[in-house]
Design an enzyme around this catalytic site. Sequence first.
Site: not given
Ligand code: DLZ
Length: 171
Positions: A66, A97
């Site tokens: 994100f 998510h």
């Molecule tokens: C929270 C989250 C989840 C559940 N899965 C992933 C993922 O598979 N790959 C990834 O790069 N990041 C994930 N995140 C974290 C989110 O990208 C982000 O860092 C958090 O929601 C905080 O904004």
Amino acid sequence: MASEQKNLSTFEGSAIADASEMKFGIVWAEWNHAITHALMQGATNTLLKHGAKSENIITKTVPGAFELTLGAQYLAEYENVDAIICIGCVIQGDTKHFDFICDAVAKGITNLNIKHNKPFIFGVLTVNTQEQAEDRTGGKHGNKGDEAAVTAIKMLDLKNSFEQHKGKIGF
Ligand code: DLZ
């Protein structure tokens, strides 16, 4: 073509340009670290293989996929880079998510391309399982980091070809 039928480390089409005068930023997410680290290494090695100088590759991490959009924007604004490769791995879980993150990062990176008139490359794996991710980080489908690096070089080469012939029609 789905990446299942394609090897991400082999390339069709036009020749890959010399990258010795190109400057790159790589921003990579720490979530799914073993995967994203392998993607980042694949991208870096491919840039070097095509002539990029190691001092012209700036690498930064962000916590998760994100945050790739803002991390890439920081690279564009605070560093002297021509193209930015965004690397992450989002694995489908039990909640929504996955959809929100994939949608946000895809739109975020698309917008950065247009805002900065620079290539921002989508080197993000969006997969159902860990196995699918491993298959695309040096496994049976190659390494998506290699693909992202070659895409960055090709997009910069395209931009350079327009800039060299600015104002001339039908070159
Ligand atoms: C929270 C989250 C989840 C559940 N899965 C992933 C993922 O598979 N790959 C990834 O790069 N990041 C994930 N995140 C974290 C989110 O990208 C982000 O860092 C958090 O929601 C905080 O904004």
